[in-house]
Each structure stands twice: as structure tokens, then as C-alpha cells.
Design an enzyme around this catalytic site. Sequence first.
Site, PDB file in Angstrom:
ATOM      1  N   LYS A  89       0.809  -1.223   0.000  1.00 52.38           N
ATOM      2  CA  LYS A  89       0.000   0.000   0.000  1.00 52.38           C
ATOM      3  C   LYS A  89       0.842   1.272   0.000  1.00 52.38           C
ATOM      4  O   LYS A  89       0.441   2.304  -0.531  1.00 52.38           O
ATOM      5  CB  LYS A  89      -0.936   0.009   1.217  1.00 52.38           C
ATOM      6  CG  LYS A  89      -2.004  -1.082   1.202  1.00 52.38           C
ATOM      7  CD  LYS A  89      -3.130  -0.779   0.241  1.00 52.38           C
ATOM      8  CE  LYS A  89      -4.216  -1.845   0.292  1.00 52.38           C
ATOM      9  NZ  LYS A  89      -5.259  -1.635  -0.721  1.00 52.38           N
ATOM     10  N   GLU A 111      -9.577   6.165   3.357  1.00 50.02           N
ATOM     11  CA  GLU A 111     -10.400   5.074   3.876  1.00 50.02           C
ATOM     12  C   GLU A 111      -9.474   3.884   4.077  1.00 50.02           C
ATOM     13  O   GLU A 111      -8.421   3.797   3.437  1.00 50.02           O
ATOM     14  CB  GLU A 111     -11.503   4.704   2.874  1.00 50.02           C
ATOM     15  CG  GLU A 111     -11.085   3.724   1.767  1.00 50.02           C
ATOM     16  CD  GLU A 111      -9.969   4.225   0.841  1.00 50.02           C
ATOM     17  OE1 GLU A 111      -9.847   5.445   0.689  1.00 50.02           O
ATOM     18  OE2 GLU A 111      -9.226   3.385   0.289  1.00 50.02           O
ATOM     19  N   SER A 377       1.497  -9.845  -1.012  1.00 47.30           N
ATOM     20  CA  SER A 377       1.202  -8.412  -0.898  1.00 47.30           C
ATOM     21  C   SER A 377       1.474  -7.824   0.474  1.00 47.30           C
ATOM     22  O   SER A 377       1.718  -6.629   0.593  1.00 47.30           O
ATOM     23  CB  SER A 377      -0.253  -8.138  -1.303  1.00 47.30           C
ATOM     24  OG  SER A 377      -1.143  -8.916  -0.532  1.00 47.30           O
TER      25      SER A 377
HETATM   26  C1  LIG Z   1      -1.773  -7.139   2.495  1.00 40.48           C
HETATM   27  C2  LIG Z   1      -2.918  -6.742   1.650  1.00 40.48           C
HETATM   28  N1  LIG Z   1      -3.112  -7.341   0.464  1.00 40.48           N
HETATM   29  C3  LIG Z   1      -4.144  -7.011  -0.350  1.00 40.48           C
HETATM   30  C4  LIG Z   1      -5.059  -6.051   0.032  1.00 40.48           C
HETATM   31  C5  LIG Z   1      -6.202  -5.748  -0.899  1.00 40.48           C
HETATM   32  O1  LIG Z   1      -6.122  -4.522  -1.510  1.00 40.48           O
HETATM   33  P1  LIG Z   1      -5.819  -4.384  -3.058  1.00 40.48           P
HETATM   34  O2  LIG Z   1      -6.758  -5.317  -3.762  1.00 40.48           O
HETATM   35  O3  LIG Z   1      -6.055  -2.971  -3.372  1.00 40.48           O
HETATM   36  O4  LIG Z   1      -4.404  -4.812  -3.275  1.00 40.48           O
HETATM   37  C6  LIG Z   1      -4.907  -5.383   1.249  1.00 40.48           C
HETATM   38  C7  LIG Z   1      -5.860  -4.349   1.656  1.00 40.48           C
HETATM   39  O5  LIG Z   1      -5.798  -3.773   2.682  1.00 40.48           O
HETATM   40  C8  LIG Z   1      -3.810  -5.740   2.076  1.00 40.48           C
HETATM   41  O6  LIG Z   1      -3.617  -5.151   3.258  1.00 40.48           O
END
Ligand SMILES: Cc1ncc(COP(=O)(O)O)c(C=O)c1O
Length: 393
Positions: A89, A111, A377
Amino acid sequence: MSYNVNEKGYYGEFGGAFIPEMLYPNVEELRQNYLKITAEPAFQAEFDDLLKEYVGRPTPLYFAKRLSEQYNTKIYLKREDLCHTGAHKINNTIGQIILAKRLGKTRIIAETGAGQHGVATATVCALMGLECIVYMGEVDIKRQAPNVARMKMLGAEVRPAKSGSKTLKDATNEAIRDWINNPVDTYYIIGSVVGPHPYPDMVARFQSVISKEIKEQLLEKEGRENPDYVIACVGGGSNAAGTYYHFLDNEDVTIIAVEAAGLGVDSGESAATSALGKVGVIHGSKTLLMQTTDGQITEPYSISAGLDYPGVGPMHANLFATGRAKFISITDAQAMDWGIKLSQMEGLIPAIESAHAFAVLDEMKFKPEDIVVINLSGRGDKDLNTYIDYFKL
Ligand SMILES: Cc1ncc(COP(=O)(O)O)c(C=O)c1O
């Protein structure tokens, strides 16, 4: 065919800017300036420098040996979990805070669902000395308590969203309401590839550093830039957009998007937008979203706060509609089991969102010579309480 945004802000039939008149000046200011400002060498230099020195990029592309052996294919993990603040993020918040400063804004709102975007926003506000207000659903405030504490330590105010399912969708509604009421000094840092144009494109560009690095790293490790598969979880879709971005037009790369099935796609407790969604408008964008026959948004459910959203960004709606990406839904139980499995096979405790992406390994068959890149992620620190409750640790 292009899978990227056109000059009108559309991905195929999806996207656009469906906004109340009172938001028009803000969104228009951004639309007219984002490409110009982000293309300036001074902007690029500041962005690149902060990604390197502050976020810790490039993140490694790690060859997961034990997983690869078990699944008899080559599995690489893109280590976004190693970014400062624990998830991808922050790539986006660094970009948007520099832009906000260039636009002369002094008050930042955001948000958050899992709290990772809230923490990333609070972090860059502290870095730049700007006021920060984060809207978060009451349910998420409870299940992501460590991130709420982090935001407060960083000096942000966390405001609870008490309507609907009290999750990400409701927090987004509150943030939009705030922006309408504070149009002059306030900049809204959206945390995913959602919202009115230009947000989906802007956020995708900031996150595209992920696939840019994957190409460079694979070339070095395997002698080719393109893997056979790229896999990422999709909440709104920002980590996925970043992971796919530089592969969108490389049709030899299979794109896999992983959504949260919650208790099961047909259980009534799910966030599997592509399986359940129909075309509609949410948070300023025409996209796929879960809704009743008369167009009311269905309350989503997933054990992971970051995937608990009834829509997907317009880029992903188009990837689904055109068949460019394959969409797979993974249940809470499958994801939670992968939380343990990845921890014990590779020593990596994943965010529950990211754990969903790994479950694809059980759903699809890969060849021994295939190169499969999974975007890790985020790390699981924020989810420890959920893991503890679920597994009675
Ligand atoms: C570690 C992690 N992966 C994925 C997401 C999903 O968000 P996005 O689909 O925008 O990557 C989040 C959302 O908070 C997250 O914290």
C-alpha cells in the site's frame, strides 16, 4: 486490444467518473494534473528516492524452494511484505502524498479496510507533516486493532464508519462525504484502483513498480522477463494491478486474479465479485459489483478485511469481461490454511489477503518448467489476532 485506460478514463466499458456535482472540481483538478505532475523529473526523482530509501525497494523476488518442490513447478514470491509498513500500500501513498503537496493540499483523508492503507497514509502524512484523518469501518477497527494503534501512534485520527456492514465500503462512503464537505484544502488518498477516474489509473501507475521490478529480476534470475503466470489477490485490486501492469499486453503471461469466496461463493457470505457481480456504479466508477436485482449493493463478507469489498476496480472488471485474466475464488478456510502452510514451509507469515493468492496452487496444475510469480502483498502481523482466534493458537 488495450487493457489499459483510454483518454476518457475507461477500461472497455468500465471506469469513468460518476460523481456528485460537488466533487467535480476536485476530481477534475486531479484529472488535469496527475499525468503532467507525475511526469515531471523532480516528481519522479522524489518518488524513486523515497521508494528506495524509505520503503526499501526494490523488494526481492524470492525463489520459494520448498513450495516449488512440493508443487513441482518454479514458484517465485514478490516480497511486498518487506515494504516499510508491511504491505504494497505504501507505494501508492508515497506517490499520492507528493502529488497532494504539489497541488498545495494541507489536509489528507483516507479510507481503510485492513488498516494497511490507513497505516501507509498515516506514515506518509507524518513524513510530510500533514494532518491525517482515516475512516475505518467499526468491524474492521475491531479485527485489525494493531493497525488502529499504529495509525494513532503516527498521529492520525481514526474515525469509525458505523453504517452498512461497517467495513471498507462504508469507510469509503464516509471519506467521500468528508471530501464533499472540504473541497478546497483536502486531498483524498484512495487506497486501491477504485473510485472515479483518474484514481484507478493513477494508483495502478504508482503500484506498477511491482511488475517493473519483476521483469528486471526475472531477466537476471531466469534469462527471461516474462513468467508464465502472475497471481495476485484482488480486493479493490491495487496489488494485482501493480503485479499485472507491465504484463497486460504480453499475452504469453497468464494473469490470475484471486477473490475472496468467504464462506463459499453461494453461501450469501462472500466477496467474490466476478462470480456474483453485475455491472453497476460504486464509489464513482462503473464496474462489476455485488448487488440485489433492484441495484442495492449486497453486503460483502470475507475473513480478510482487505478483500471484504463488494466491487473490483474497473481495470479488473475489464480483465474479467475480456477473458484476459482468469478469476478464481478462495474461501476463508482455504486462505487460513495457507496462512499456516506458508509460515511453516517458507518461514513467511502472510497477510490473510495474500494467503488467498497461494491457494491457487491447489486449484490449478502447473508444468515443471513453468515460472509462477505470486505477489506476497503483505505480512501477517496485523492478522495475528485473527489467526489466534481461528486456530486457537
Ligand atoms: C496485504 C494486503 N493485500 C491485499 C489487500 C487488498 O487490496 P488491493 O486489492 O487494493 O491490493 C490489502 C488491503 O488492505 C492488504 O492489506
